[in-house]
Every structure is written in C-alpha cells, then in structure tokens.
Design a protein around this motif. Structure first.
Motif, PDB file in Angstrom:
ATOM      1  N   MET A   1      34.823   7.895   8.264  1.00 11.84           N
ATOM      2  CA  MET A   1      33.977   8.510   7.276  1.00 11.84           C
ATOM      3  C   MET A   1      33.385   9.784   7.871  1.00 11.84           C
ATOM      4  SD  MET A   1      30.682   6.952   5.264  1.00 11.84           S
ATOM      5  CE  MET A   1      31.641   5.746   4.416  1.00 11.84           C
ATOM      6  N   THR A   2      33.315  10.818   7.069  1.00  9.29           N
ATOM      7  CA  THR A   2      32.783  12.084   7.545  1.00  9.29           C
ATOM      8  C   THR A   2      31.274  12.048   7.553  1.00  9.29           C
ATOM      9  OG1 THR A   2      32.664  13.064   5.333  1.00  9.29           O
ATOM     10  CG2 THR A   2      34.752  13.294   6.533  1.00  9.29           C
ATOM     11  N   LYS A   3      30.701  13.010   8.242  1.00 13.51           N
ATOM     12  CA  LYS A   3      29.241  13.112   8.294  1.00 13.51           C
ATOM     13  C   LYS A   3      28.680  13.358   6.902  1.00 13.51           C
ATOM     14  CE  LYS A   3      25.503  15.477  10.645  1.00 13.51           C
ATOM     15  NZ  LYS A   3      25.126  16.484  11.616  1.00 13.51           N
ATOM     16  N   GLU A   4      29.371  14.179   6.103  1.00  9.08           N
ATOM     17  CA  GLU A   4      28.927  14.458   4.740  1.00  9.08           C
ATOM     18  C   GLU A   4      28.946  13.191   3.887  1.00  9.08           C
ATOM     19  OE1 GLU A   4      31.470  17.582   3.422  1.00  9.08           O
ATOM     20  OE2 GLU A   4      30.629  19.027   4.816  1.00  9.08           O
ATOM     21  N   GLY A   5      29.973  12.358   4.070  1.00  4.27           N
ATOM     22  CA  GLY A   5      30.063  11.096   3.342  1.00  4.27           C
ATOM     23  C   GLY A   5      28.931  10.153   3.698  1.00  4.27           C
ATOM     24  N   THR A   6      28.573  10.127   4.961  1.00  2.00           N
ATOM     25  CA  THR A   6      27.471   9.280   5.411  1.00  2.00           C
ATOM     26  C   THR A   6      26.149   9.742   4.816  1.00  2.00           C
ATOM     27  OG1 THR A   6      28.639   8.878   7.486  1.00  2.00           O
ATOM     28  CG2 THR A   6      26.293   8.367   7.440  1.00  2.00           C
ATOM     29  N   ILE A   7      25.924  11.045   4.802  1.00  2.00           N
ATOM     30  CA  ILE A   7      24.693  11.592   4.225  1.00  2.00           C
ATOM     31  C   ILE A   7      24.630  11.279   2.733  1.00  2.00           C
ATOM     32  CG2 ILE A   7      23.470  13.733   3.673  1.00  2.00           C
ATOM     33  CD1 ILE A   7      24.518  14.828   6.376  1.00  2.00           C
ATOM     34  N   GLU A   8      25.754  11.421   2.043  1.00  4.05           N
ATOM     35  CA  GLU A   8      25.805  11.132   0.605  1.00  4.05           C
ATOM     36  C   GLU A   8      25.537   9.654   0.345  1.00  4.05           C
ATOM     37  OE1 GLU A   8      25.764  12.117  -3.227  1.00  4.05           O
ATOM     38  OE2 GLU A   8      26.033  13.563  -1.604  1.00  4.05           O
ATOM     39  N   ASN A   9      26.102   8.760   1.153  1.00  9.53           N
ATOM     40  CA  ASN A   9      25.848   7.325   0.998  1.00  9.53           C
ATOM     41  C   ASN A   9      24.379   7.002   1.228  1.00  9.53           C
ATOM     42  OD1 ASN A   9      28.473   6.708   0.369  1.00  9.53           O
ATOM     43  ND2 ASN A   9      29.028   6.110   2.453  1.00  9.53           N
ATOM     44  N   THR A  10      23.767   7.643   2.215  1.00 10.37           N
ATOM     45  CA  THR A  10      22.348   7.430   2.495  1.00 10.37           C
ATOM     46  C   THR A  10      21.497   7.866   1.307  1.00 10.37           C
ATOM     47  OG1 THR A  10      22.731   7.744   4.854  1.00 10.37           O
ATOM     48  CG2 THR A  10      20.470   7.965   4.090  1.00 10.37           C
ATOM     49  N   LYS A  11      21.826   9.010   0.718  1.00  6.99           N
ATOM     50  CA  LYS A  11      21.076   9.492  -0.455  1.00  6.99           C
ATOM     51  C   LYS A  11      21.230   8.527  -1.625  1.00  6.99           C
ATOM     52  CE  LYS A  11      21.200  14.433   0.554  1.00  6.99           C
ATOM     53  NZ  LYS A  11      21.702  15.744   0.114  1.00  6.99           N
ATOM     54  N   ASN A  12      22.449   8.034  -1.842  1.00  8.68           N
ATOM     55  CA  ASN A  12      22.682   7.091  -2.939  1.00  8.68           C
ATOM     56  C   ASN A  12      21.934   5.786  -2.714  1.00  8.68           C
ATOM     57  OD1 ASN A  12      24.351   8.870  -4.320  1.00  8.68           O
ATOM     58  ND2 ASN A  12      26.218   8.053  -3.419  1.00  8.68           N
ATOM     59  N   THR A  13      21.922   5.289  -1.484  1.00 11.39           N
ATOM     60  CA  THR A  13      21.201   4.061  -1.161  1.00 11.39           C
ATOM     61  C   THR A  13      19.705   4.260  -1.362  1.00 11.39           C
ATOM     62  OG1 THR A  13      22.875   3.428   0.445  1.00 11.39           O
ATOM     63  CG2 THR A  13      20.727   2.382   0.672  1.00 11.39           C
ATOM     64  N   LYS A  14      19.204   5.401  -0.936  1.00 10.38           N
ATOM     65  CA  LYS A  14      17.785   5.707  -1.072  1.00 10.38           C
ATOM     66  C   LYS A  14      17.380   5.742  -2.545  1.00 10.38           C
ATOM     67  CE  LYS A  14      14.612   9.308   0.551  1.00 10.38           C
ATOM     68  NZ  LYS A  14      14.529  10.561   1.295  1.00 10.38           N
ATOM     69  N   LYS A  15      18.181   6.385  -3.378  1.00 11.20           N
ATOM     70  CA  LYS A  15      17.888   6.465  -4.816  1.00 11.20           C
ATOM     71  C   LYS A  15      17.995   5.097  -5.470  1.00 11.20           C
ATOM     72  CE  LYS A  15      19.348  11.235  -5.469  1.00 11.20           C
ATOM     73  NZ  LYS A  15      20.335  12.125  -6.107  1.00 11.20           N
ATOM     74  N   ARG A  16      19.024   4.341  -5.097  1.00 10.91           N
ATOM     75  CA  ARG A  16      19.206   3.010  -5.663  1.00 10.91           C
ATOM     76  C   ARG A  16      18.022   2.112  -5.299  1.00 10.91           C
ATOM     77  NH1 ARG A  16      22.967  -0.284  -2.435  1.00 10.91           N
ATOM     78  NH2 ARG A  16      20.999  -0.654  -1.404  1.00 10.91           N
ATOM     79  N   ASP A  17      17.616   2.151  -4.039  1.00 11.58           N
ATOM     80  CA  ASP A  17      16.492   1.330  -3.600  1.00 11.58           C
ATOM     81  C   ASP A  17      15.197   1.725  -4.305  1.00 11.58           C
ATOM     82  OD1 ASP A  17      18.154  -0.110  -1.965  1.00 11.58           O
ATOM     83  OD2 ASP A  17      17.441   0.777  -0.094  1.00 11.58           O
ATOM     84  N   LEU A  18      14.989   3.022  -4.541  1.00 13.12           N
ATOM     85  CA  LEU A  18      13.790   3.455  -5.267  1.00 13.12           C
ATOM     86  C   LEU A  18      13.818   2.931  -6.696  1.00 13.12           C
ATOM     87  CD1 LEU A  18      11.157   4.988  -5.535  1.00 13.12           C
ATOM     88  CD2 LEU A  18      12.497   7.061  -6.018  1.00 13.12           C
TER      89      LEU A  18
END
Length: 99
Positions: A1-18
C-alpha cells in the motif's frame, strides 16, 4: 500500500468513527425522549454501548471508554455526556498531538 493510500484510509476511518460516535451518542440521548421508560432503555443500552465503544477504539482507550460509557448510561441523568464523541476527540486530537 502506498503512503497516499494509508493517509486516505486514516482519513476515512477518522470520518467513519466521528459519524458513528455522533450516532451512538444520539442513541444514548434518546432515553430523554420517553420519560420513565427511557431509564429502563438505559439498562439495555449501557452494556451495548460499552461493547461498541470497546470495539471501536482498541487498547486502553477502548477499555476505559467502554467502562465509562457503561457506568454513565446506568446512572440516571448522565445521558447528556457525549462519551463516544469525547473518546473520538481524545483519540484523534489529544492523543495524536501527544505522539
């Protein structure tokens, strides 16, 4: 997984958790909508909320948060405390800035 993919997954997880945190706090607030019966619903919601928070936030944060939300839902009059959202704030703002 690329660094960009990891950052995007983190953002999606953060939004989902909120979103889920706001939703579950809203469910906890619903007991105010039905006088007397609402406190009975808290007996059902308290263990469910504790388990959900425990699974949403791993480790010590989830364990402590799960216990807090369980106790908070059982004690009459404390349903206004947004425990899920406060856990989200701690996880993504406070704990992140400590790292």
């Amino acid at each position: 997984m690329t660094k960009e993919g990891t950052i995007e997954n983190t953002k999606n997880t953060k939004k989902r958790d909120l979103f889920l945190s706001l939703l579950f706090d809203s469910v906890g607030f619903l007991s105010y909508a039905v006088p007397f019966l609402g406190e009975l619903s808290d007996l059902i919601w308290a263990p469910i909320a504790g388990i959900i928070l425990l699974r949403m936030y791993k480790g010590t944060v989830g364990t402590v948060g799960g216990v807090i939300v369980f106790v908070e839902e059982l004690i009459p009059g404390l349903d206004f405390i947004p425990t899920f959202t406060l856990t989200w704030i701690y996880t993504y703002w406070i704990k992140k800035s400590e790292s």
